[in-house]
Design an enzyme around this catalytic site. Structure first.
Site, PDB file in Angstrom:
ATOM      1  CG  ASP A  97       0.872  -0.111   6.529  1.00 42.25           C
ATOM      2  OD1 ASP A  97       2.094   0.410   6.702  1.00 42.25           O
ATOM      3  OD2 ASP A  97       0.384  -0.339   8.093  1.00 42.25           O
ATOM      4  CD  GLU A 119       3.628  -5.868   6.835  1.00 45.30           C
ATOM      5  OE1 GLU A 119       4.142  -6.144   7.756  1.00 45.30           O
ATOM      6  OE2 GLU A 119       3.115  -4.964   7.176  1.00 45.30           O
ATOM      7  CD  GLU A 133       0.566   4.416   9.080  1.00 40.84           C
ATOM      8  OE1 GLU A 133       1.178   5.389   8.551  1.00 40.84           O
ATOM      9  OE2 GLU A 133      -0.748   5.329   9.270  1.00 40.84           O
ATOM     10  CG  HIS A 206       6.351   6.128  14.424  1.00 40.38           C
ATOM     11  ND1 HIS A 206       6.473   4.759  14.922  1.00 40.38           N
ATOM     12  CD2 HIS A 206       6.565   5.729  13.352  1.00 40.38           C
ATOM     13  CE1 HIS A 206       5.581   4.155  14.063  1.00 40.38           C
ATOM     14  NE2 HIS A 206       5.487   4.806  13.143  1.00 40.38           N
ATOM     15  NE  ARG A 208       0.719  10.635   8.372  1.00 41.54           N
ATOM     16  CZ  ARG A 208       1.148  11.302   8.214  1.00 41.54           C
ATOM     17  NH1 ARG A 208       0.812  12.941   7.530  1.00 41.54           N
ATOM     18  NH2 ARG A 208       2.532  11.001   7.228  1.00 41.54           N
ATOM     19  CG  HIS A 239       9.770   9.697  13.909  1.00 41.55           C
ATOM     20  ND1 HIS A 239       9.214  11.129  12.932  1.00 41.55           N
ATOM     21  CD2 HIS A 239       9.577   8.611  12.793  1.00 41.55           C
ATOM     22  CE1 HIS A 239       8.740  10.347  12.338  1.00 41.55           C
ATOM     23  NE2 HIS A 239       8.850   9.278  11.789  1.00 41.55           N
TER      24      HIS A 239
END
Length: 366
Positions: A97, A119, A133, A206, A208, A239
């Protein structure tokens, strides 16, 4: 004639899940393999490549400081096109993704090159969670010709969206294949000496959409846990995002029970995960990997594209509210029965041989 297959990836998580597939495809005499990396993550990507011994044929090197989604998208499209035109692969494999996966699939679509999606079929059906994603994987699903789904539920979702059932293959998740190659009984690391006999919580954060206040609440919950449980040590591989680092240092940096670290290579990270008591994460792949090691996972998100794990009992969604995270972790740290229920639940994401299945399908059925 050998099948010309190109694998395109560009981030650290993709590399962890695609390098085992690259190694498997290289064994197959029926396949002429080309590896192209975008460098969406640069340093972290090459740490993974080095660990698995994968040398890319192409690196289109798109990463720039403070890059935006606009930068990533335009640079991949511009730089990948000549590579695809030169190689003319019979099939391009992308993973999951990421923006790399979406942009590579779009470039292949424009050039009428068939696309295989590894995936495939993960969904939240909420375009803002995870962002971007969820859009990326749905868009790749629209463009892909072949779908390698990790679970039956992922296949069901693809069929419900109108994908052809005979172009969907349930393989398990390649991330579990990586664990077979990395986790070692005789592993040692200085940070484990620091942990000693304490119960280790491994933290990753991490995402977003968790920027700002959600991260603040996550870190405050973690700090609260150390104040309640003196026998707990927490490792946080930070991160590289400077805003996340600044907040983590401000809230967690003074605790003697918390170790803030640089990002780890997959060998170190997965071996430390195998020695953890509990995982707190907003990541995706860890939701599949940790349960195969018998580690309960608290997912600090409001949605997950991996509901199989929640149903099986290996994962629990906590959201990002401080109290919810703290209470869920407290239950597992205090209640042995609750902990064992999660630790012993059956992992629904496969047996660690997804790469062999994908390679067999590419050699024999496509």
């Amino acid at each position: 004639m050998n099948k010309k297959i190109m694998v395109v990836f560009g981030t650290r998580p993709e590399a962890i899940k695609m390098c085992p597939l690259v190694l498997e495809l290289k064994k197959r005499k029926e396949i002429q393999l080309t590896v192209c990396v975008t460098g969406q993550h640069k340093e972290m990507l090459y740490e993974v490549l080095e660990r698995f011994g994968v040398v890319p044929d192409y690196d289109i090197d798109i990463m720039i400081p403070n890059q935006t989604l606009f930068d990533i998208t335009t640079r991949i499209l511009e730089r990948l096109r000549p590579v695809l035109e030169e190689e003319q692969p019979d099939l391009v494999l992308v993973h999951g993704d990421t923006s790399t996966a979406f942009c590579a699939a779009l470039a292949c679509f424009y050039l009428q090159i068939p696309i295989g999606h590894v995936e495939a079929g993960l969904r939240t059906y909420n375009m803002k969670s995870p962002y971007p994603e969820e859009f990326n994987r749905q868009a790749v699903g629209l463009l892909a010709d072949i779908h390698f789904a990790p679970t039956e539920q992922a296949k069901h979702q693809l069929v419900a969206e109108g994908k052809k059932p005979d172009r969907i293959y349930v393989t398990g998740n390649t991330g579990l294949d990586a664990l077979r190659l990395t986790v070692s009984d005789d592993y040692c690391h200085p940070v484990l000496t620091w942990v000693g006999n304490s119960r280790l919580i491994l933290l990753t954060a991490h995402r977003r959409e968790n920027s700002g206040e959600p991260f603040k609440r996550i870190f405050q919950a973690v700090l609260h846990l150390t104040q309640t449980f003196p026998d707990v040590k927490i490792i946080y591989p930070m991160h590289r995002n400077p805003k996340i680092r600044k907040l983590a240092i401000e809230i967690l940096g003074e605790s003697s029970q918390i170790k803030l670290m640089e990002p780890m290579n997959p060998y170190d990270f997965q071996n430390i995960m195998a020695r953890s008591y509990l995982i707190l994460t907003d990541s995706g792949g860890i939701q599949e990997e940790a349960p195969s090691l018998g580690k309960p996972v608290l997912v600090m998100r409001d949605t997950t594209e991996r509901p199989e794990g929640v149903k099986a009992g290996t994962l629990k969604l906590t959201g990002t509210e401080e109290t919810a995270i703290y209470n869920s972790a407290c239950e597992l740290l205090k209640d042995t029965k609750a902990y064992q229920r999660m630790a012993r639940a059956v992992n629904p994401y496969g047996d660690g041989y997804a790469c062999q299945r994908i390679a067999d399908i590419l050699c024999n059925e496509i």
